[in-house]
Structure formats: structure tokens, C-alpha cells
Design an enzyme around this catalytic site. Structure first.
Site, mmCIF file in Angstrom:
data_model
loop_
_atom_site.group_PDB
_atom_site.id
_atom_site.type_symbol
_atom_site.label_atom_id
_atom_site.label_comp_id
_atom_site.label_asym_id
_atom_site.label_seq_id
_atom_site.Cartn_x
_atom_site.Cartn_y
_atom_site.Cartn_z
ATOM 1 N N GLU A 1 43.605 38.116 31.634
ATOM 2 C CA GLU A 1 42.980 39.287 30.697
ATOM 3 C C GLU A 1 43.977 40.309 30.671
ATOM 4 O OE1 GLU A 1 39.319 39.259 32.734
ATOM 5 O OE2 GLU A 1 38.612 37.464 31.497
ATOM 6 N N HIS B 1 46.477 38.032 35.919
ATOM 7 C CA HIS B 1 45.292 37.506 35.196
ATOM 8 C C HIS B 1 45.603 37.517 33.738
ATOM 9 C CE1 HIS B 1 41.375 36.695 33.765
ATOM 10 N NE2 HIS B 1 41.064 36.094 35.133
HETATM 11 P P1 PGA Z 1 35.016 32.616 34.668
HETATM 12 O O1 PGA Z 1 36.340 33.736 34.885
HETATM 13 O O2 PGA Z 1 34.643 32.431 35.457
HETATM 14 O O3 PGA Z 1 33.828 33.789 34.245
HETATM 15 O O4 PGA Z 1 35.739 31.740 33.446
HETATM 16 C C1 PGA Z 1 37.257 33.099 35.813
HETATM 17 C C2 PGA Z 1 38.219 33.943 35.737
HETATM 18 O O5 PGA Z 1 38.968 34.640 34.814
HETATM 19 O O6 PGA Z 1 39.033 34.133 36.938
#
Ligand code: PGA
Length: 250
Positions: free
Chosen positions: A97, A95
Site C-alpha cells: 500500500e 508494504h
Molecule cells: P488484510 O491486510 O488482512 O486486510 O488483507 C493484510 C496486510 O495488508 O498486511
């Protein structure tokens, strides 16, 4: 096109009491859902809670990351086998992040992908470009390179029955989802890239779209030919919105 798949990504949200309410709402609202697979990816400490509440329901559960190593002196890491111990069947990998904040390399992500499969977990591999990369028109090159690290080391066959989630970084948590045409065009590129090397793998993999999915935009996104479902962050924390998204998929 097979069954759609909708995955909730809770990220670092929740506590025992809140999760209990949310999972119970998922169970109540989604027990009659047909033709769509639903998965919820929870923070590690709540895998046991997910297992105890979701076993014998039509909702599967998973983790949001795993160690690239199988076992050993890796303080703070969680292995695929440990995740599997809690009955999980999916794990999110790479991911953005994590990739940016925890310096996850494409090589590590590739190792995690096969580590998950070796332990019977379905990897949900996240790929996607930044806004600068999209504006420069190099988004396919960027996503292609993310896939190439896996393909060049392990071959395209590992994508069979796996899940890839196209998550443009500019769309995650911003409320600004990709348009259905933008998403479809990237999904077609991803499937085509795998198909060039392994047609069966390309046909059996699911390609999800993630990034500000909500009940409204899901309607346009989920009808596109190569969009097999969604990875849902924010809206998965709201049982009603999540249910609506799952119903759109069904
Ligand atoms: P979001 O996140 O729906 O809050 O944009 C999606 C994700 O990061 O998997």
C-alpha cells in the site's frame, strides 16, 4: 520450526478511545497465550499509547513504516530511533500500500531494512506479486527481485532473525487469501533463496503470510512447513477474530 509470530497491521485505523478498547481486549484475551509471539503495528501517533498499555504484557508493538534516513531535514519523516524511543521492537517495511501509493523503490526499502536493524528494530519486510504477475507465472521472479535488492547491497546475512511477509497484492484486503499451497510454495522459495547464500539466516528468519488472513483460513495456512505466522490487517481490528487467529498459531 520455532515459535509462530502473528502481527496486527492496523493500517490507518483507530483513535485514542477505540485503540484503548482494542488493546485492552488484546491484553485480556491473549495474556494466557503460549508459544506464539504477538505484535501490533500502530499508526505513529499511537506508539506512546501502545507503549503505555502494552509494556509488561506479552504483546509487543511496532510501527508501519520508517524513514530511510537516520536524522536531518526530512519533513514529515519518522526515524528508526524515534520509533525505538517508544519501546517499539518491530517495523513494517515496504508494504504494497506504500510501495504503490508513495512510490517506494526497492532501493529505499533495502535502506530502511538495515536502518531498522541498526536501531534494534526487527524489520517486517513485505514482498509479493500483483495478480497480473501471478497469472503470467512470474511471481517468483518478482519476489526474488525484491529480495535481491537487499541481498546484493547488504548480503543475505541481514535476514538473520528478520521477518519477511509474503503478501500477494491480489490477496490484501480482498477477502481472497492465497491457498495454503500457493503460500507454502512461495515461502519455500523465499527461504531457499536465502539458504543458498546463508543457511543460518534462512533458518532464523520468520516468513509470515499476509493477505485476507482470517480465523478459518489460518488453520490451513499456519500448518504449512514454511509459514511461520501471519500479518493480519482487517481481522486485527476485531479483537475476537484476532484472538482466534493467534490461538490457531499457538
Ligand atoms: P488484510 O491486510 O488482512 O486486510 O488483507 C493484510 C496486510 O495488508 O498486511
Amino acid at each position: 520450526m520455532g515459535k509462530k509470530l502473528v502481527v496486527a497491521n492496523w493500517k490507518m485505523h483507530g483513535n485514542m478511545a477505540e485503540n484503548k478498547r482494542l488493546l485492552q481486549a488484546y491484553i485480556n484475551q491473549l495474556s494466557s497465550l503460549k508459544n506464539t509471539d504477538v505484535v501490533v503495528c500502530v499508526p505513529y501517533p499511537y506508539l506512546a499509547q501502545a507503549q503505555s498499555m502494552l509494556q509488561n504484557t506479552n504483546i509487543a508493538w511496532g510501527a508501519q513504516n520508517l524513514s530511510k534516513d537516520a536524522v536531518g531535514a526530512h519533513t514529515g519523516e519518522v526515524s528508526a530511533a524515534m520509533i525505538k524511543d517508544f519501546g517499539a521492537s518491530y517495523v513494517i517495511i515496504g508494504h504494497s500500500e506504500r510501495a504503490t501509493a508513495y512510490c517506494e523503490s526497492d532501493e529505499n526499502i533495502a535502506t530502511k531494512f538495515v536502518q531498522a536493524q541498526a536501531h534494534g528494530l526487527t524489520p517486517i519486510l513485505c514482498v509479493g506479486e500483483t495478480l497480473i504477475e501471478r497469472e503470467a507465472g512470474v511471481m517468483q521472479m518478482v519476489v526474488g527481485k525484491q529480495l535481491d535488492t537487499i541481498i546484493s547491497t547488504y548480503g543475505a546475512a541481514v535476514f538473520a532473525k528478520s521477518v519477511v511477509s509474503y503478501e500477494p497484492i491480489w490477496a490484501i484486503g480482498t477477502g481472497l487469501a492465497a491457498s495454503s499451497d500457493q503460500a507454502q510454495s512461495m515461502h519455500e522459495f523465499i527461504r531457499g533463496k536465502v539458504a543458498m547464500l546463508d543457511k543460518e539466516a534462512a533458518a532464523s528468519m520468520k516468513i509470515l503470510y499476509g493477505g485476507s488472513v482470517n480465523p478459518q483460513n489460518a488453520v490451513q495456512l499456519f500448518v504449512m512447513q514454511d509459514i511461520d505466522g501471519g500479518l493480519v490487517g482487517k481481522c486485527s481490528l476485531n479483537a475476537q477474530e484476532f484472538e482466534q487467529i493467534c490461538r490457531v498459531a499457538a
